[in-house]
Design a protein around this motif. Structure first.
Motif, short mmCIF file in Angstrom:
data_model
loop_
_atom_site.label_atom_id
_atom_site.label_comp_id
_atom_site.label_asym_id
_atom_site.label_seq_id
_atom_site.Cartn_x
_atom_site.Cartn_y
_atom_site.Cartn_z
N ASP A 96 0.94 7.68 -9.34
CA ASP A 96 0.84 8.75 -10.33
C ASP A 96 1.82 8.59 -11.48
N GLY A 97 2.91 7.87 -11.24
CA GLY A 97 3.90 7.69 -12.30
C GLY A 97 3.96 6.29 -12.86
N SER A 98 3.01 5.44 -12.49
CA SER A 98 3.03 4.05 -12.94
C SER A 98 1.71 3.70 -13.62
N PRO A 99 1.70 3.56 -14.94
CA PRO A 99 0.47 3.14 -15.63
C PRO A 99 -0.03 1.78 -15.15
N ASP A 100 0.89 0.88 -14.78
CA ASP A 100 0.46 -0.43 -14.29
C ASP A 100 -0.32 -0.31 -12.99
N LEU A 101 0.22 0.46 -12.04
CA LEU A 101 -0.51 0.65 -10.78
C LEU A 101 -1.83 1.36 -11.01
N ALA A 102 -1.83 2.37 -11.86
CA ALA A 102 -3.06 3.12 -12.13
C ALA A 102 -4.12 2.23 -12.77
N ARG A 103 -3.68 1.23 -13.53
CA ARG A 103 -4.63 0.30 -14.16
C ARG A 103 -5.26 -0.64 -13.13
N HIS A 104 -4.53 -0.92 -12.07
CA HIS A 104 -5.00 -1.89 -11.07
C HIS A 104 -5.67 -1.27 -9.85
N TRP A 105 -5.23 -0.07 -9.46
CA TRP A 105 -5.59 0.46 -8.15
C TRP A 105 -6.12 1.88 -8.23
N ARG A 109 0.83 -1.21 0.00
CA ARG A 109 0.00 0.00 0.00
C ARG A 109 0.85 1.25 0.00
N TYR A 110 1.94 1.26 0.79
CA TYR A 110 2.82 2.42 0.80
C TYR A 110 3.36 2.70 -0.61
N HIS A 111 3.74 1.64 -1.31
CA HIS A 111 4.30 1.81 -2.66
C HIS A 111 3.24 2.35 -3.61
N ILE A 112 2.03 1.83 -3.52
CA ILE A 112 0.97 2.32 -4.41
C ILE A 112 0.74 3.80 -4.17
N ALA A 113 0.68 4.22 -2.91
CA ALA A 113 0.49 5.63 -2.60
C ALA A 113 1.62 6.48 -3.16
N GLN A 114 2.82 5.95 -3.10
CA GLN A 114 4.01 6.70 -3.51
C GLN A 114 4.15 6.77 -5.03
#
Length: 510
Positions: free
Chosen positions: A49-58, A41-46
């Motif tokens: 905004d700069g990761s299309p992969d995270l933005a696609r999942h979360w 969760r800390y990594h997702i918060a951090q």
């Protein structure tokens, strides 16, 4: 002239604070049960905004919730240390902060450190900390410092200044974790009643005045009323309360850990029964009200679990530092101090060994991470022992580290509204979208979540590209379309047909 007593010295206090960090210094990462999940969760918060992969999942939206202590600190330090490095630093500092808080509470009353304090300090590693409730434990450690300030300013007559200082402090405590803030309110009330009683105030008048003085500490209630926290109705389990007392120092070896809890309980029983011993009224009252809260609180409330279990460790620690030996029993007092110091050293040593042993399967499990394609969606299934089993390999949330390293979607994160700022973007993957869907318990366990064969049959193939099993025997195929691509005896990684595969480091069985 009375000879100086070593357990009251500054060097002993400093040594106790430094010793509290030792068990976490050698492992690569603090091997606490839930902590890897928090790292995800800390990594997702951090990085979202700069990761299309995270933005696609979360989805992650910062919100005013009473569960952000370590989250905010990691967010601030991650640009310098990275998410894992920042987490390791902050979590390693929580036990020393807890011990320092106990010492300062004692100093605030104007008394030297209790000869029984060495029995209290190992409770920095009480079961909630082992569980990985790091926001709660940070809030409790800070609450002890706030209590010290409350007692000292109250004892020196600076009540108005105390009110202005402690209002923002109480808000910070709530932001760290609402349970720590609630505990501080109880401790402040009980200590204030005793401070007023020491001036000759009647019980009823002391209770009323203490209540009025604590009202300003309730400012965070306004934020709680608008939080919309979800969850099941409160649930009590009074049988479990006895188990939590036995689990006071639960770590790895049941007989040893239970014996340690019995030693701690015996010291408190002696303080109640032995005429040579008494409790400091101010700290003792704080401990007493915390124990009452432990007895009355439910196990589940407002979407949170183990609500009551969290309180018993801090309550016991406060009771131990409240122990005082009456004048005229100096030999007994020295013996108690020696026994307490020996207990502290023994628990520090065994906690250090336990942490190293727990870290090994976690690091072994993480060898699979480089084999997982960046941005993949991974169904995680962990062979979790029954909760009655004393020691576990603490793999239930290890996938959070993989999120931090590979920008994944996994089904082990907490996404409860009002409790977390995190949510997922895969409703079609239900029910395998969040904790505890990753946990597969044996059939005989009292608590069941996911059934392995059902999960493999039913999981959403349009969402998940991979399946990651932990502590299950590796098989060539879990299903006709789910094939093994990596294994090492702890972790096994399977690709759903059509997903990319990689084979560094591990090997599929021949």
């Amino acid at each position: 002239m009375m000879r100086a007593r070593w357990w009251e010295s500054r060097w002993f206090a400093l040594a106790a604070i430094l010793l509290a960090a030792v068990p976490l210094l050698l492992p690569t990462f603090p091997p606490l049960a839930d902590l890897p999940g928090h790292v995800g969760r800390y990594h997702i918060a951090q990085a979202i905004d700069g990761s299309p992969d995270l933005a696609r999942h979360w989805r992650f939206e910062w919100a005013l919730i009473g569960n952000l202590g370590v989250d905010l600190l990691v967010h601030a330090l991650a640009p310098l240390l990275g998410v894992e490095g920042a987490t390791r630093l902050i979590v390693t500092l929580i036990p020393p902060l807890f011990v320092a808080g106990l010492i300062l509470v004692t100093r605030a009353t104007g008394l030297p450190l209790s000869p029984a304090a060495g029995f209290a300090f190992p409770l920095a590693y009480c079961f909630p900390f082992q569980f990985g409730f790091v926001n709660f434990m940070l809030s409790v450690a800070l609450a002890l410092h706030a209590l010290a300030l409350w007692i000292w300013l109250g004892r020196t007559g600076r009540v108005v200044l105390r009110t202005f200082l402690l209002i923002p402090v109480s808000c910070v405590l709530w932001l760290a974790h609402s349970s720590g803030w609630g505990l501080f309110g109880l401790l402040a009330f009980a200590s204030e009643v005793q401070l007023l009683r020491s001036t000759g105030t009647s019980w009823s008048a002391a209770a009323v005045r203490a209540t009025l003085r604590c009202v300003p500490l309730a400012l965070p209630v306004a934020a709680m009323l608008g939080s919309g926290t979800a969850g099941e109705p409160p649930s009590w389990d009074f049988t479990a309360k006895l188990a939590w007392i036995a689990s006071l120092l639960r770590e790895r070896w049941k007989l040893y850990d239970v014996a340690s809890a019995i030693v701690v309980a015996s010291v408190l029983w002696m303080a109640i029964r032995d005429r040579r011993v008494r409790f400091d009224p101010v700290i003792g009252a704080s401990a007493a009200i915390a124990f009452v809260a432990y007895l009355l609180l439910p196990r589940l409330a407002l979407g949170g679990a183990y609500v009551d279990m969290r309180i018993v460790g801090p309550a016991t620690a406060l009771a131990l530092v409240a122990v005082r030996v009456r004048p005229g029993s100096e030999r007994f007092e020295r013996g108690l101090a020696i026994a307490a110091a020996a207990f502290l050293l023994m628990r520090t040593l065994t906690s250090t060994v336990a942490m190293l042993l727990v870290a090994q399967p976690q690091q072994r499990a993480l060898e699979v991470v480089e084999a997982i394609p960046r941005g993949a969606a991974v169904l995680v299934l962990v062979n979790e022992p029954c909760s009655s089993q004393w020691s576990t390999r603490r793999l239930g949330h290890i996938a959070g580290i993989a999120i931090a390293r590979r920008d994944l979607f996994t089904n082990d994160q907490w996404t409860l509204a009002g409790q977390q700022a995190l949510d997922h973007r895969h409703p079609g993957a239900a029910p395998y979208t969040s904790d505890p869907s990753q946990l597969v318990y044996p059939a005989q366990c009292e608590y069941r979540t996911t059934e392995f064969a059902t999960a493999i049959r039913d999981f959403d193939r349009s969402t998940f590209t991979h399946v990651w099993t932990l502590d299950f025997p590796a098989r060539r195929r879990l299903a006709p379309d789910v094939r093994l691509i990596w294994s090492n005896g702890v972790s096994a990684l399977y690709a759903v047909d059509g997903a990319p595969t990689r084979l560094p480091g591990g090997a599929a069985p021949q």
